[in-house]
Scaffold this active site. Structure first.
Site, mmCIF file in Angstrom:
data_model
loop_
_atom_site.group_PDB
_atom_site.id
_atom_site.type_symbol
_atom_site.label_atom_id
_atom_site.label_comp_id
_atom_site.label_asym_id
_atom_site.label_seq_id
_atom_site.Cartn_x
_atom_site.Cartn_y
_atom_site.Cartn_z
ATOM 1 C CE1 TYR A 1 -4.276 -2.080 4.869
ATOM 2 C CE2 TYR A 1 -3.299 0.075 4.484
ATOM 3 C CZ TYR A 1 -3.857 -1.090 3.999
ATOM 4 O OH TYR A 1 -3.980 -1.281 2.647
ATOM 5 C CB SER B 1 -0.847 0.010 1.276
ATOM 6 O OG SER B 1 -1.366 1.301 1.531
HETATM 7 C C1 BGC Z 1 -6.230 1.446 1.397
HETATM 8 C C2 BGC Z 1 -7.360 2.297 0.867
HETATM 9 C C3 BGC Z 1 -6.938 3.761 0.848
HETATM 10 C C4 BGC Z 1 -5.618 3.933 0.128
HETATM 11 C C5 BGC Z 1 -5.121 5.379 0.129
HETATM 12 C C6 BGC Z 1 -4.969 1.733 0.656
HETATM 13 O O1 BGC Z 1 -3.937 0.955 1.180
HETATM 14 O O2 BGC Z 1 -6.553 0.069 1.260
HETATM 15 O O3 BGC Z 1 -8.510 2.121 1.668
HETATM 16 O O4 BGC Z 1 -7.941 4.524 0.193
HETATM 17 O O5 BGC Z 1 -4.651 3.111 0.746
HETATM 18 O O6 BGC Z 1 -5.164 5.951 1.405
#
Ligand code: BGC
Length: 263
Positions: A160, A147
């Site tokens: 996360y 991410s």
């Molecule tokens: C998340 C999304 C988020 C994006 C940008 C991703 O890793 O899963 O929910 O919109 O990051 O913030």
């Protein structure tokens, strides 16, 4: 386009929905043999649709239930690929989970749930894949879905961001360990992508506008735009790419607050 993916055996975790589903369908359209992992039965119907689509395109696919945070489950998943299709060529550690909670209210259970799925799950998947590649003396490929939050802090998502930050260094470390065997390990880091998981938040006009302000390209991404990068990273077109992260984010990681030329 990626001819060499034809007939390759690819395991995709979290393939029942979102970006994982797009991965499965894209590899299927490239006529790969796809092992689609899912955890919850609520994805069964969508997966049947993906399997039909893949078979119509000349690929093959099966679905295998497994919890990515349980090592015995993941070993069975890799074994299912070997039993059904004879080998493993590509492992896509994609399953992920997120839920906003202020850190001072986050229970250890909530912390662990995200770390278990996003980080430990990718570790277990990558470990099982490397074992299989070494056993077969194969130059396999591992791709993890990370991410933009492997580098951008994200308030209310400490678990996360920690899981994705950890995933970055885990990938780089593993790549350094196994590059000499011809095993390529890389991450894809998506930004704001519209899927069934994010559809609701991005259809809210205020959230959408706020998100677009953080994206130089001024558009929310599509799952297919992420899947195209997975095809590239899995194919011989990227044969010299080891231990790298490709951001698929419309420029989100590129300090968008500076766009106006201030500072
Ligand atoms: C998340 C999304 C988020 C994006 C940008 C991703 O890793 O899963 O929910 O919109 O990051 O913030």
């Amino acid at each position: 386009m990626f001819e060499d993916l034809k007939g390759k055996v690819v395991v995709i975790t979290g393939a029942g929905s979102g970006i994982g589903k797009a991965f499965a369908e894209s590899f299927g359209k490239a006529q790969a043999k796809v092992v689609m992992n899912y955890r919850s039965d609520r994805h069964l119907e969508a997966m049947e649709q993906s399997i039909n689509l893949i078979e119509e395109a000349g690929g093959q696919a099966i679905k295998v239930q497994a919890d990515v945070s349980v090592e015995a489950d993941v070993n069975k998943l890799v074994q299912a690929a070997v039993d059904e299709y004879g080998t493993l060529d590509i492992m896509l550690n994609n399953a992920g989970y997120e839920k906003p909670i202020p850190t001072h209210e986050m229970s250890v259970e909530e912390w662990n749930k995200v770390i278990d799925i996003n980080l430990t799950g990718a570790f277990i998947g990558a470990k099982a894949a490397v074992k299989q590649f070494l056993k077969e003396d194969k130059k396999g490929v591992i791709i993890n879905t990370s991410s933009v939050h492997d580098t951008i802090p994200w308030p209310n998502y400490a678990n996360y961001a920690a899981s994705k930050g950890g995933l970055k260094l885990m990938m780089e470390t593993m790549s350094m360990e196994y590059a000499q065997h011809g095993i390529r390990i890389n991450n894809i880091s998506p930004g704001a992508i519209v899927t069934e998981h994010t559809k609701e938040k991005f259809s809210d006009p205020k959230t959408r506008e706020e998100t677009l302000e953080m994206i130089p390209a001024k558009e929310i991404g599509e799952a297919d735009q992420v899947a195209n990068v997975a095809l590239f990273l899995a194919s011989d077109f990227s044969s010299y790419i080891h231990g790298t992260t490709i951001y698929v984010d419309g420029g989100m990681t590129n300090y968008p607050a500076f766009m106006g030329g201030k500072g």
